[in-house]
Design an enzyme around this catalytic site. Structure first.
Site, PDB file in Angstrom:
ATOM      1  N   THR A 107      41.127  42.426  46.946  1.00  0.00           N
ATOM      2  CA  THR A 107      42.106  41.359  47.060  1.00  0.00           C
ATOM      3  C   THR A 107      43.033  41.416  45.868  1.00  0.00           C
ATOM      4  OG1 THR A 107      40.877  39.708  45.795  1.00  0.00           O
ATOM      5  CG2 THR A 107      40.313  39.919  48.118  1.00  0.00           C
ATOM      6  N   SER A 109      42.927  39.737  43.382  1.00  0.00           N
ATOM      7  CA  SER A 109      42.193  39.504  42.142  1.00  0.00           C
ATOM      8  C   SER A 109      41.083  40.529  41.936  1.00  0.00           C
ATOM      9  CB  SER A 109      41.578  38.097  42.158  1.00  0.00           C
ATOM     10  OG  SER A 109      40.701  37.955  43.260  1.00  0.00           O
ATOM     11  N   CYS A 110      41.131  41.642  42.707  1.00  0.00           N
ATOM     12  CA  CYS A 110      40.062  42.614  42.587  1.00  0.00           C
ATOM     13  C   CYS A 110      40.212  43.406  41.304  1.00  0.00           C
ATOM     14  CB  CYS A 110      40.070  43.567  43.782  1.00  0.00           C
ATOM     15  SG  CYS A 110      41.465  44.699  43.807  1.00  0.00           S
ATOM     16  N   GLY A 111      39.187  44.203  41.033  1.00  0.00           N
ATOM     17  CA  GLY A 111      39.199  44.979  39.815  1.00  0.00           C
ATOM     18  C   GLY A 111      38.118  44.498  38.878  1.00  0.00           C
TER      19      GLY A 111
END
Length: 273
Positions: A107, A109-111
């Site tokens: 998404t 906000s991934c990572g």
């Protein structure tokens, strides 16, 4: 291949009047990225520029950087043929660490989040970003870019449902513009297209995004060698930390003639004199 837009019937209510009409919606489908046959990520994206999206993602993760590190990239045969991309690395190129595998949907906000990720980016980044480098841009040039980006968003104009990202020159020319339902995907498409053309590092370009400046977007700028990231909305605190650590100029709330410079103001001041 999936469609960028689709048509749906909607009931439209305006000032008490009810009508039925066709509406244009942006397409959204999953894309699985494989490296040497092993799945490493699945992202929801707008179909198009899928190969660039895959290579741009791998640049941001430190897997790719130099020209010639990809032997072949192709869609996989089988069920959803155009929703699975396999990147075959050239001989001698190290495959991604197993920790990169994300068998979940990524998404905006991934990572990897947290203070430890600052060290991870610093140790994997291939190109330093000295504040004394050649790239600089005047504040007035920056201020004009959001309107230029909006004018270049052809699919957004029809759907209102897309993020956009653009590479721009110090003189304010838009060098490339990509749209996607995910702003991180739009940036990966830009970086992937630059990688395919042998243009990395992008040390003579800035990056403009239509939303907020997350940690991940700063990370993508660092990994592609982009010295300046400007966003029309706010950055996160961790994004500012990474920008300061890596030497990226980070601009937020770029609206009209106003902006906040959170890191690396030298690149703007040098051009403003």
């Amino acid at each position: 291949m999936g469609r960028v837009t689709e048509r749906r019937r909607v009931v439209r209510i305006r000032d008490g009047n009810v009508t039925t009409r066709a509406d244009t919606l942006v397409g959204e489908e999953p894309l699985e990225v494989r490296v040497n046959g092993r799945a490493v990520a699945v992202t929801m994206r707008t179909p198009g520029d899928d190969f660039a999206l895959a290579t741009g993602f791998l640049v941001s993760e430190g897997v790719l950087g130099e020209a010639g590190e990809v032997a072949r990239i192709s869609y996989c045969s089988g069920g959803d043929t155009f929703n699975v991309v396999d990147v075959r690395l050239a001989d001698g190129v190290a495959p991604p660490d197993v920790s990169l595998e994300r068998h979940v949907y990524t998404t905006s906000s991934c990572g990897v989040c947290g203070k430890s990720s600052l060290d991870a980016v610093r140790t994997t980044a291939r190109w330093p970003l000295p504040l004394s480098g050649p790239f600089g841009v005047a504040p007035g040039v920056l201020a004009a870019l959001p309107d230029r980006l909006r004018d270049a968003q052809r699919v957004f104009a029809r759907t209102g449902g897309l993020h956009a990202a653009a590479l721009f020159s110090s003189g304010g020319e838009l060098l490339d513009v990509r749209e996607d339902v995910g702003r991180h995907n739009a940036v990966d498409k830009l970086v992937g297209r630059a990688y395919e053309r042998g243009l990395l590092p992008l040390s003579d370009a800035g990056l403009l995004v239509s939303g907020r400046a997350s940690f991940e977007l700063v990370q993508k700028a660092v990994m592609a060698g982009i010295p300046l990231l400007a966003a029309v909305s706010a950055p996160s605190a961790l994004a500012v930390d990474l920008a300061e650590e890596a030497g990226v100029t980070l601009v937020g709330f770029l609206r009209g003639t106003s902006m906040n410079v959170y890191a690396g103001a030298e690149r703007l001041q040098r051009r403003a004199r």
